[in-house]
Design an enzyme around this catalytic site. Structure first.
Site, PDB file in Angstrom:
ATOM      1  N   ASP A  33      39.978  40.588  28.566  1.00 46.22           N
ATOM      2  CA  ASP A  33      41.159  40.182  29.342  1.00 46.22           C
ATOM      3  C   ASP A  33      41.238  38.691  29.632  1.00 46.22           C
ATOM      4  O   ASP A  33      41.922  38.283  30.562  1.00 46.22           O
ATOM      5  CB  ASP A  33      41.160  40.952  30.670  1.00 46.22           C
ATOM      6  CG  ASP A  33      39.908  40.684  31.508  1.00 46.22           C
ATOM      7  OD1 ASP A  33      39.113  39.794  31.124  1.00 46.22           O
ATOM      8  OD2 ASP A  33      39.729  41.347  32.544  1.00 46.22           O
ATOM      9  N   GLU A  42      37.328  46.929  24.564  1.00 45.73           N
ATOM     10  CA  GLU A  42      37.426  47.080  26.031  1.00 45.73           C
ATOM     11  C   GLU A  42      38.907  47.147  26.456  1.00 45.73           C
ATOM     12  O   GLU A  42      39.395  46.381  27.288  1.00 45.73           O
ATOM     13  CB  GLU A  42      36.696  45.956  26.780  1.00 45.73           C
ATOM     14  CG  GLU A  42      36.286  46.351  28.182  1.00 45.73           C
ATOM     15  CD  GLU A  42      35.614  45.222  28.963  1.00 45.73           C
ATOM     16  OE1 GLU A  42      36.313  44.339  29.468  1.00 45.73           O
ATOM     17  OE2 GLU A  42      34.360  45.246  29.076  1.00 45.73           O
ATOM     18  N   GLU A  69      43.902  38.149  34.500  1.00 45.63           N
ATOM     19  CA  GLU A  69      43.293  39.080  33.547  1.00 45.63           C
ATOM     20  C   GLU A  69      44.086  40.373  33.356  1.00 45.63           C
ATOM     21  O   GLU A  69      44.178  40.895  32.245  1.00 45.63           O
ATOM     22  CB  GLU A  69      41.855  39.408  33.975  1.00 45.63           C
ATOM     23  CG  GLU A  69      40.874  38.257  33.794  1.00 45.63           C
ATOM     24  CD  GLU A  69      40.881  37.247  34.941  1.00 45.63           C
ATOM     25  OE1 GLU A  69      41.645  37.447  35.914  1.00 45.63           O
ATOM     26  OE2 GLU A  69      40.136  36.248  34.845  1.00 45.63           O
ATOM     27  N   HIS A  88      33.065  34.212  41.237  1.00 43.83           N
ATOM     28  CA  HIS A  88      33.713  33.150  40.449  1.00 43.83           C
ATOM     29  C   HIS A  88      35.198  33.357  40.198  1.00 43.83           C
ATOM     30  O   HIS A  88      35.858  32.493  39.625  1.00 43.83           O
ATOM     31  CB  HIS A  88      33.026  33.031  39.084  1.00 43.83           C
ATOM     32  CG  HIS A  88      33.379  34.148  38.142  1.00 43.83           C
ATOM     33  ND1 HIS A  88      32.721  35.354  38.155  1.00 43.83           N
ATOM     34  CD2 HIS A  88      34.333  34.262  37.188  1.00 43.83           C
ATOM     35  CE1 HIS A  88      33.249  36.148  37.239  1.00 43.83           C
ATOM     36  NE2 HIS A  88      34.234  35.525  36.650  1.00 43.83           N
ATOM     37  N   ARG A 100      39.204  33.616  39.870  1.00 42.86           N
ATOM     38  CA  ARG A 100      40.299  32.736  40.299  1.00 42.86           C
ATOM     39  C   ARG A 100      40.996  33.245  41.561  1.00 42.86           C
ATOM     40  O   ARG A 100      41.344  32.472  42.443  1.00 42.86           O
ATOM     41  CB  ARG A 100      41.326  32.593  39.167  1.00 42.86           C
ATOM     42  CG  ARG A 100      41.029  31.459  38.208  1.00 42.86           C
ATOM     43  CD  ARG A 100      42.129  31.362  37.160  1.00 42.86           C
ATOM     44  NE  ARG A 100      42.063  30.107  36.415  1.00 42.86           N
ATOM     45  CZ  ARG A 100      41.182  29.810  35.490  1.00 42.86           C
ATOM     46  NH1 ARG A 100      40.222  30.671  35.188  1.00 42.86           N
ATOM     47  NH2 ARG A 100      41.216  28.644  34.863  1.00 42.86           N
ATOM     48  N   HIS A 139      28.389  29.776  38.770  1.00 43.03           N
ATOM     49  CA  HIS A 139      29.283  29.503  37.635  1.00 43.03           C
ATOM     50  C   HIS A 139      29.550  27.992  37.551  1.00 43.03           C
ATOM     51  O   HIS A 139      29.591  27.313  38.576  1.00 43.03           O
ATOM     52  CB  HIS A 139      30.576  30.280  37.886  1.00 43.03           C
ATOM     53  CG  HIS A 139      31.515  30.355  36.731  1.00 43.03           C
ATOM     54  ND1 HIS A 139      32.181  29.261  36.245  1.00 43.03           N
ATOM     55  CD2 HIS A 139      31.923  31.400  35.971  1.00 43.03           C
ATOM     56  CE1 HIS A 139      32.949  29.619  35.228  1.00 43.03           C
ATOM     57  NE2 HIS A 139      32.806  30.921  35.039  1.00 43.03           N
TER      58      HIS A 139
HETATM   59  C1  UD1 Z   1      37.061  32.815  32.587  1.00 37.85           C
HETATM   60  C2  UD1 Z   1      38.043  33.982  32.440  1.00 37.85           C
HETATM   61  C3  UD1 Z   1      37.630  35.132  33.346  1.00 37.85           C
HETATM   62  C4  UD1 Z   1      36.185  35.510  33.162  1.00 37.85           C
HETATM   63  C5  UD1 Z   1      35.299  34.275  33.262  1.00 37.85           C
HETATM   64  C6  UD1 Z   1      33.886  34.644  32.917  1.00 37.85           C
HETATM   65  C7  UD1 Z   1      40.377  33.380  31.977  1.00 37.85           C
HETATM   66  C8  UD1 Z   1      41.683  33.016  32.556  1.00 37.85           C
HETATM   67  N1  UD1 Z   1      39.368  33.549  32.849  1.00 37.85           N
HETATM   68  O1  UD1 Z   1      37.196  32.341  33.903  1.00 37.85           O
HETATM   69  O2  UD1 Z   1      38.449  36.243  33.069  1.00 37.85           O
HETATM   70  O3  UD1 Z   1      35.824  36.416  34.170  1.00 37.85           O
HETATM   71  O4  UD1 Z   1      35.754  33.284  32.326  1.00 37.85           O
HETATM   72  O5  UD1 Z   1      32.990  33.700  33.367  1.00 37.85           O
HETATM   73  O6  UD1 Z   1      40.260  33.471  30.793  1.00 37.85           O
HETATM   74  N2  UD1 Z   1      32.838  25.505  32.700  1.00 37.85           N
HETATM   75  C9  UD1 Z   1      31.883  24.653  32.178  1.00 37.85           C
HETATM   76  N3  UD1 Z   1      31.043  25.149  31.209  1.00 37.85           N
HETATM   77  C10 UD1 Z   1      31.093  26.417  30.752  1.00 37.85           C
HETATM   78  C11 UD1 Z   1      32.066  27.287  31.294  1.00 37.85           C
HETATM   79  C12 UD1 Z   1      32.941  26.799  32.266  1.00 37.85           C
HETATM   80  O7  UD1 Z   1      31.782  23.499  32.573  1.00 37.85           O
HETATM   81  O8  UD1 Z   1      30.299  26.798  29.886  1.00 37.85           O
HETATM   82  C13 UD1 Z   1      33.754  24.986  33.749  1.00 37.85           C
HETATM   83  C14 UD1 Z   1      34.833  24.035  33.185  1.00 37.85           C
HETATM   84  O9  UD1 Z   1      35.046  23.006  34.099  1.00 37.85           O
HETATM   85  C15 UD1 Z   1      36.062  24.943  33.141  1.00 37.85           C
HETATM   86  C16 UD1 Z   1      35.833  25.836  34.354  1.00 37.85           C
HETATM   87  O10 UD1 Z   1      34.441  26.077  34.362  1.00 37.85           O
HETATM   88  O11 UD1 Z   1      37.267  24.227  33.191  1.00 37.85           O
HETATM   89  C17 UD1 Z   1      36.594  27.135  34.402  1.00 37.85           C
HETATM   90  O12 UD1 Z   1      36.457  27.845  33.176  1.00 37.85           O
HETATM   91  P1  UD1 Z   1      37.625  28.879  32.749  1.00 37.85           P
HETATM   92  O13 UD1 Z   1      37.242  29.513  31.446  1.00 37.85           O
HETATM   93  O14 UD1 Z   1      38.938  28.219  32.838  1.00 37.85           O
HETATM   94  O15 UD1 Z   1      37.627  29.931  33.933  1.00 37.85           O
HETATM   95  P2  UD1 Z   1      36.550  30.982  34.391  1.00 37.85           P
HETATM   96  O16 UD1 Z   1      36.589  31.049  35.863  1.00 37.85           O
HETATM   97  O17 UD1 Z   1      35.270  30.713  33.713  1.00 37.85           O
HETATM   98  N1  UDP Z   2      25.617  36.536  33.363  1.00 36.53           N
HETATM   99  C1  UDP Z   2      24.647  35.718  32.791  1.00 36.53           C
HETATM  100  N2  UDP Z   2      24.160  34.664  33.496  1.00 36.53           N
HETATM  101  C2  UDP Z   2      24.593  34.360  34.739  1.00 36.53           C
HETATM  102  C3  UDP Z   2      25.599  35.185  35.326  1.00 36.53           C
HETATM  103  C4  UDP Z   2      26.087  36.260  34.599  1.00 36.53           C
HETATM  104  O1  UDP Z   2      24.218  35.969  31.666  1.00 36.53           O
HETATM  105  O2  UDP Z   2      24.112  33.375  35.319  1.00 36.53           O
HETATM  106  C5  UDP Z   2      26.153  37.674  32.585  1.00 36.53           C
HETATM  107  C6  UDP Z   2      26.214  39.002  33.283  1.00 36.53           C
HETATM  108  O3  UDP Z   2      25.015  39.718  33.154  1.00 36.53           O
HETATM  109  C7  UDP Z   2      27.359  39.668  32.573  1.00 36.53           C
HETATM  110  C8  UDP Z   2      28.285  38.549  32.263  1.00 36.53           C
HETATM  111  O4  UDP Z   2      27.508  37.352  32.309  1.00 36.53           O
HETATM  112  O5  UDP Z   2      26.948  40.222  31.333  1.00 36.53           O
HETATM  113  C9  UDP Z   2      29.387  38.498  33.279  1.00 36.53           C
HETATM  114  O6  UDP Z   2      30.083  37.341  33.144  1.00 36.53           O
HETATM  115  P1  UDP Z   2      31.039  36.788  34.252  1.00 36.53           P
HETATM  116  O7  UDP Z   2      30.616  37.300  35.586  1.00 36.53           O
HETATM  117  O8  UDP Z   2      31.102  35.323  34.046  1.00 36.53           O
HETATM  118  O9  UDP Z   2      32.450  37.380  33.817  1.00 36.53           O
HETATM  119  P2  UDP Z   2      33.222  38.751  34.096  1.00 36.53           P
HETATM  120  O10 UDP Z   2      32.343  39.878  33.723  1.00 36.53           O
HETATM  121  O11 UDP Z   2      33.607  38.756  35.530  1.00 36.53           O
HETATM  122  O12 UDP Z   2      34.433  38.635  33.236  1.00 36.53           O
END
Ligand code: UD1
Ligand code: UDP
Length: 382
Positions: A98, A120, A134, A210, A212, A243
């Site tokens: 999602d 999924e 999502e 984490h 939004r 995160h």
């Molecule tokens: C995204 C997904 C969410 C999922 C989450 C898993 C969308 C809209 N959201 O949200 O569904 O639950 O990923 O974690 O697709 N960043 C880094 N390094 C990384 C990853 C993220 O620096 O490896 C920082 C960046 O500044 C980035 C911010 O995190 O802009 C947010 O990342 P983003 O993918 O936009 O949103 P998530 O909250 O991670």
């Molecule tokens: N996870 C990880 N390291 C972390 C936090 C989470 O490997 O520090 C794993 C967790 O076990 C799960 C996945 O990341 O498999 C979940 O990701 P996240 O919570 O970012 O996204 P969501 O499931 O909410 O989309």
């Protein structure tokens, strides 16, 4: 014989963890060519998963920006996919879950008239703003996809009620397949803070937060509630792998930085995360994936959200919706810490989300769809 070219498109940590065993299964299967296209919506958190599962990216759009917006993720991924699809010409594009990558990947494939398989599929809250964005991403991909791989029977039922086009399969969740390789009794943590934890004499709570829709007041309230719980229970230690989102890190630091008993650490790799959960007392989270993983490990979960699209473990009694209000989060956590009966009832290993064979079912379903095998795979039953 022509091989079926399947391109898996993903970009965030949870998609990678859940697609990794499927990419591996397809690569090992006769009749398939398995390609991997990363959008790079995440960077460090994605690269860590690729390394742990030994995956190689055939394409990497590398779109991540600091504080990226939903529009920038979607447009950059959509544009990047154009060149990739024109060059690779896959027979099927697989997307997962999602995220914005999921939506952009499916839409790009649709624009190229390439069928989409949605892994999924069918999870719903029926609240379009929660989880945001999502719920809408998953619903829109449900409209685009030709093959729907639903983890549970209830997810498949949602899709049937919505009368989506295409074939629906009940497969189990691929994360349970992933856990077959990550969780090990003799695992040793490489993270120093995790190595120093005393799982015998203290009760370790794993926390992640984490989403939004929790940014701002809800996240502050949740983390203040956690602070109260730690301060009032000296044998409790909280491990919070924070995160990398700047919005999340600022809030975590403000509410929990320097609090005794709280370990704010950087994201850990998935092997450490799964093995940490396997050894902890319970989990507090707004994550989707953790709601599926912890019940399989026999760990109670308090969900830090108002709703969940994963009601199966709530029905089984191992997951409770704690909400996002300070008082409610404190009350639920204190009950789990202070009422042994509640804890015992919730700490039962249940596997409503899969049996570890989801990837084989998905590969069978794709093979059946393309006429490589006669038998349609049997549905997963919990
Ligand atoms: C995204 C997904 C969410 C999922 C989450 C898993 C969308 C809209 N959201 O949200 O569904 O639950 O990923 O974690 O697709 N960043 C880094 N390094 C990384 C990853 C993220 O620096 O490896 C920082 C960046 O500044 C980035 C911010 O995190 O802009 C947010 O990342 P983003 O993918 O936009 O949103 P998530 O909250 O991670
Ligand atoms: N996870 C990880 N390291 C972390 C936090 C989470 O490997 O520090 C794993 C967790 O076990 C799960 C996945 O990341 O498999 C979940 O990701 P996240 O919570 O970012 O996204 P969501 O499931 O909410 O989309």
């Amino acid at each position: 014989m022509k091989r079926i070219k399947v391109m898996s498109v993903f970009g965030t940590r949870p998609e990678a963890i859940k697609m990794a065993p499927l990419v591996q299964a397809l690569a090992a299967r006769e009749g398939f060519e398995s390609l991997c296209c990363l959008t790079g919506q995440h960077r460090e958190m994605l690269d860590s998963v690729m390394e742990i599962f030994g995956l190689h990216a055939d394409y990497d759009l590398n779109i991540m920006q600091k504080q990226q917006t939903l529009s920038s993720i979607t447009t950059r991924a959509l544009l990047g996919m154009e060149t990739v699809l024109e060059e690779a010409k896959p027979d099927l594009v697989l997307v997962h879950g999602d995220t914005s990558t999921t939506f952009a990947g499916a839409l790009a494939a649709f624009y190229h008239k390439i069928p989409v398989g949605h892994v999924e599929a069918g999870l719903r809250t029926y609240d379009r703003y929660s989880p945001f964005p999502e719920e809408m991403n998953r619903t829109l991909v449900g409209d685009i996809a030709a093959l729907h791989f639903s983890p549970t029977a209830a997810n498949a039922e949602n899709l049937r009620r919505e009368a989506v086009r295409g074939e629906i399969f009940v497969t189990g969740n691929t994360v349970i397949d992933a856990m077959r390789t990550t969780v090990r009794g003799d695992f040793r943590f490489s993270d120093l803070a995790l190595n120093a934890l005393d799982f015998e004499n203290s009760r370790v709570i794993v926390l992640t937060c984490h989403r939004r829709e929790n940014y701002g007041q809800p996240m502050h309230d949740i983390l203040r509630a956690v602070r109260h719980v730690v301060v009032t229970h000296p044998d409790v230690e909280v491990v919070y792998p924070v995160h990398l989102s700047p919005a999340v890190r600022a809030c975590a630091q403000e509410e929990l930085g320097g609090v005794p008993g709280v370990h704010l650490i950087d994201p850990i790799d998935v092997e450490q995360m799964h093995n940490l959960m396997a050894r902890c007392h319970f989990v507090m989270t707004d994550s989707g994936g953790l709601q599926e993983e912890a019940p399989a490990l026999g760990k109670p979960v308090l969900v830090l959200r108002r709703e969940t699209e994963r009601p199966e473990a709530v029905a089984a009694g191992t997951v409770r919706l704690a909400g996002v209000e300070y008082d409610a989060v404190v009350r639920h956590a204190c009950e789990l810490l202070e009422q042994p009966d509640t804890y015992r009832r919730m700490a039962q290993a249940v596997n409503p989300y899969g049996d570890g064979n989801a990837c084989a079912r998905i590969a069978d379903a794709i093979a059946w769809h393309f006429g490589l095998q006669n038998e349609k795979p049997a549905d997963f039953r919990a």
